[in-house]
Design an enzyme around this catalytic site. Structure first.
Site, PDB file in Angstrom:
ATOM      1  N   LEU A   1       4.961   1.410   4.781  1.00 41.86           N
ATOM      2  CA  LEU A   1       5.533   0.093   4.467  1.00 41.86           C
ATOM      3  C   LEU A   1       6.611   0.154   3.385  1.00 41.86           C
ATOM      4  O   LEU A   1       7.039  -0.875   2.862  1.00 41.86           O
ATOM      5  CB  LEU A   1       4.424  -0.889   4.061  1.00 41.86           C
ATOM      6  CG  LEU A   1       3.449  -1.279   5.181  1.00 41.86           C
ATOM      7  CD1 LEU A   1       2.446  -2.304   4.684  1.00 41.86           C
ATOM      8  CD2 LEU A   1       4.172  -1.831   6.400  1.00 41.86           C
ATOM      9  N   GLY A   2       7.046   1.347   3.066  1.00 36.09           N
ATOM     10  CA  GLY A   2       8.220   1.473   2.183  1.00 36.09           C
ATOM     11  C   GLY A   2       7.932   1.231   0.711  1.00 36.09           C
ATOM     12  O   GLY A   2       8.819   0.795  -0.025  1.00 36.09           O
ATOM     13  N   SER A   3       6.720   1.557   0.254  1.00 37.68           N
ATOM     14  CA  SER A   3       6.389   1.234  -1.142  1.00 37.68           C
ATOM     15  C   SER A   3       7.305   1.956  -2.131  1.00 37.68           C
ATOM     16  O   SER A   3       7.738   1.370  -3.129  1.00 37.68           O
ATOM     17  CB  SER A   3       4.926   1.553  -1.438  1.00 37.68           C
ATOM     18  OG  SER A   3       4.724   2.943  -1.494  1.00 37.68           O
TER      19      SER A   3
ATOM     20  N   ASP B   1      14.737   3.034   4.739  1.00 39.97           N
ATOM     21  CA  ASP B   1      13.839   2.251   3.881  1.00 39.97           C
ATOM     22  C   ASP B   1      14.622   1.542   2.772  1.00 39.97           C
ATOM     23  O   ASP B   1      14.514   0.328   2.588  1.00 39.97           O
ATOM     24  CB  ASP B   1      12.775   3.153   3.230  1.00 39.97           C
ATOM     25  CG  ASP B   1      11.645   3.509   4.175  1.00 39.97           C
ATOM     26  OD1 ASP B   1      11.851   3.396   5.394  1.00 39.97           O
ATOM     27  OD2 ASP B   1      10.563   3.896   3.694  1.00 39.97           O
TER      28      ASP B   1
ATOM     29  N   PRO C   1       0.837  -1.208   0.000  1.00 38.05           N
ATOM     30  CA  PRO C   1       0.000   0.000   0.000  1.00 38.05           C
ATOM     31  C   PRO C   1       0.874   1.261   0.000  1.00 38.05           C
ATOM     32  O   PRO C   1       1.911   1.281   0.681  1.00 38.05           O
ATOM     33  CB  PRO C   1      -0.820  -0.113   1.284  1.00 38.05           C
ATOM     34  CG  PRO C   1      -0.345  -1.306   2.017  1.00 38.05           C
ATOM     35  CD  PRO C   1       0.627  -2.063   1.176  1.00 38.05           C
ATOM     36  N   VAL C   2       0.470   2.277  -0.775  1.00 40.57           N
ATOM     37  CA  VAL C   2       1.290   3.499  -0.822  1.00 40.57           C
ATOM     38  C   VAL C   2       0.979   4.404   0.368  1.00 40.57           C
ATOM     39  O   VAL C   2      -0.087   4.313   0.969  1.00 40.57           O
ATOM     40  CB  VAL C   2       1.084   4.309  -2.137  1.00 40.57           C
ATOM     41  CG1 VAL C   2       1.646   3.558  -3.331  1.00 40.57           C
ATOM     42  CG2 VAL C   2      -0.360   4.660  -2.341  1.00 40.57           C
TER      43      VAL C   2
ATOM     44  N   ALA D   1      10.455   3.028  -1.834  1.00 44.21           N
ATOM     45  CA  ALA D   1      11.807   2.439  -1.882  1.00 44.21           C
ATOM     46  C   ALA D   1      11.767   1.068  -2.542  1.00 44.21           C
ATOM     47  O   ALA D   1      12.678   0.692  -3.291  1.00 44.21           O
ATOM     48  CB  ALA D   1      12.388   2.341  -0.466  1.00 44.21           C
ATOM     49  N   ALA D   2      10.696   0.307  -2.292  1.00 47.78           N
ATOM     50  CA  ALA D   2      10.612  -1.038  -2.874  1.00 47.78           C
ATOM     51  C   ALA D   2      10.483  -0.964  -4.395  1.00 47.78           C
ATOM     52  O   ALA D   2      11.102  -1.753  -5.117  1.00 47.78           O
ATOM     53  CB  ALA D   2       9.435  -1.799  -2.264  1.00 47.78           C
TER      54      ALA D   2
END
Ligand code: PMV
Length: 314
Positions: free
Chosen positions: A106-108, A152, A101-102, A110-111
């Site tokens: 949760l680091g979207s 992150d 989720p953006v 960087a992922a």
């Protein structure tokens, strides 16, 4: 060239968010149940240098050359091409998808960067070390919010629990006992830049007060490193609660987070706190066992969490 893909996990910060921006230590873990994925395929027929980007989740389908310099996906691509000294890459399509989720801690961002950099460098036959992938993703993080700590991109590129101090080499953590975490989404999107900016404004008004709280958070992260290494699960939970109290004091908690934190503790969590930027986003709770985690997750959902997931850190 055959298609190549790479994935990158989400992350949760167990201890030290915000204070880590100010040089204090923090602890983060990868969350593998959610991930970003980048798939690179040849684009035929097209002249070399043609790069197409598809990111259906954000409604993006464009030529890289049409994307502005501050577009995070474009920046990740241009960054990896520059690092590999490639001016006209073979024509390719880069398709990006993500189940993270953006704007929820949760680091979207960087992922997505890490997945793109890993996939494109592999496609070009020049697999980069995690350290360099992390450094390139860090440059993109600066677009997401001007002054990132780097935690992150680090935990996501290295895919292992880390003790992190800004500017210092990472210290991987070996947990002495498995940790069972419940992660719950308040459903309230909270851009990191805004929360980081709020803390900056608070700090500018009361530097001594905020520095003292950052020191206290740093001391908690250090104690947590010992507790995690020793496998002292009950102590880790207590430290999470102490960290949450300090995050409330620096103004990044919210009624929705506190409702879920209370719910998790009442349902038997050993500790609970917000995770990431706060002001919404996700919270985490530490459970004694997978059975307890199921009960805590159910309580969180009935108290308003829009989504929960259970993860084990081995
Ligand atoms: O909300 P996230 O997942 O981007 O985490 C941000 C963590 C902060 O400490 C608030 C900012 C940072 O750069 O470390």
């Amino acid at each position: 060239m055959p298609a190549i893909f790479a994935t990158a996990p989400g992350k949760a910060i167990l201890f030290g968010e915000h204070a880590v921006v100010y040089g204090r230590p923090a602890i983060a873990v990868p969350i593998t149940q959610v991930q970003a994925k980048a798939v690179v395929t040849p684009l035929i027929p097209a002249p070399s240098g043609t790069v197409r980007v598809d990111a259906p989740g954000i409604g993006l389908s464009a030529a890289l050359s049409d994307l502005p310099g501050d577009h995070p996906i474009a920046a990740a691509l241009r960054g990896v091409f520059a690092a590999l000294d490639i001016t006209a890459p073979p024509a390719m399509t880069v398709r990006v998808t993500s189940t993270i989720p953006v704007a929820s801690g949760l680091g979207s961002g960087a992922a997505v960067s890490v997945a793109i950099i890993r996939a494109v460098s592999a496609y070009l036959g020049q697999t980069l070390p995690d350290r360099q992938i992390s450094a390139l993703a860090f440059e993109v993080e600066k677009i997401h919010h001007g002054n990132p700590s780097g935690i992150d991109n680090t935990v996501i590129a290295f895919r292992r629990p880390v003790y992190y101090v800004r500017g210092e080499p990472i210290q991987p953590i070996q947990a002495g006992a498995a940790l069972t975490l419940v992660i719950a989404d308040t459903g309230i999107a909270s851009p990191t830049a805004r929360a980081v900016g709020m803390v900056r404004a608070g700090w500018a008004q009361d530097q001594a007060g905020f520095e003292a709280r950052f020191d206290a958070i740093g001391a908690i992260a250090n104690a947590a490193l010992g507790a995690i290494t020793a496998g002292s699960v009950a102590q880790i939970g207590r430290l999470m609660n102490e960290n949450q109290a300090l995050l409330e004091q620096i103004g990044v908690s919210s009624p929705e987070i506190e409702r879920l934190v209370k719910s998790a503790r009442s349902a038997g969590a050993l500790g609970a706190k917000l995770s990431g930027a706060g002001c919404g986003g996700n919270m985490i709770a530490l459970a004694n066992s997978t059975e307890d985690a199921e009960l805590i997750a159910a309580a969180l959902r009935s108290d308003g969490a829009v989504h929960t997931l259970i993860t084990r850190i081995e």
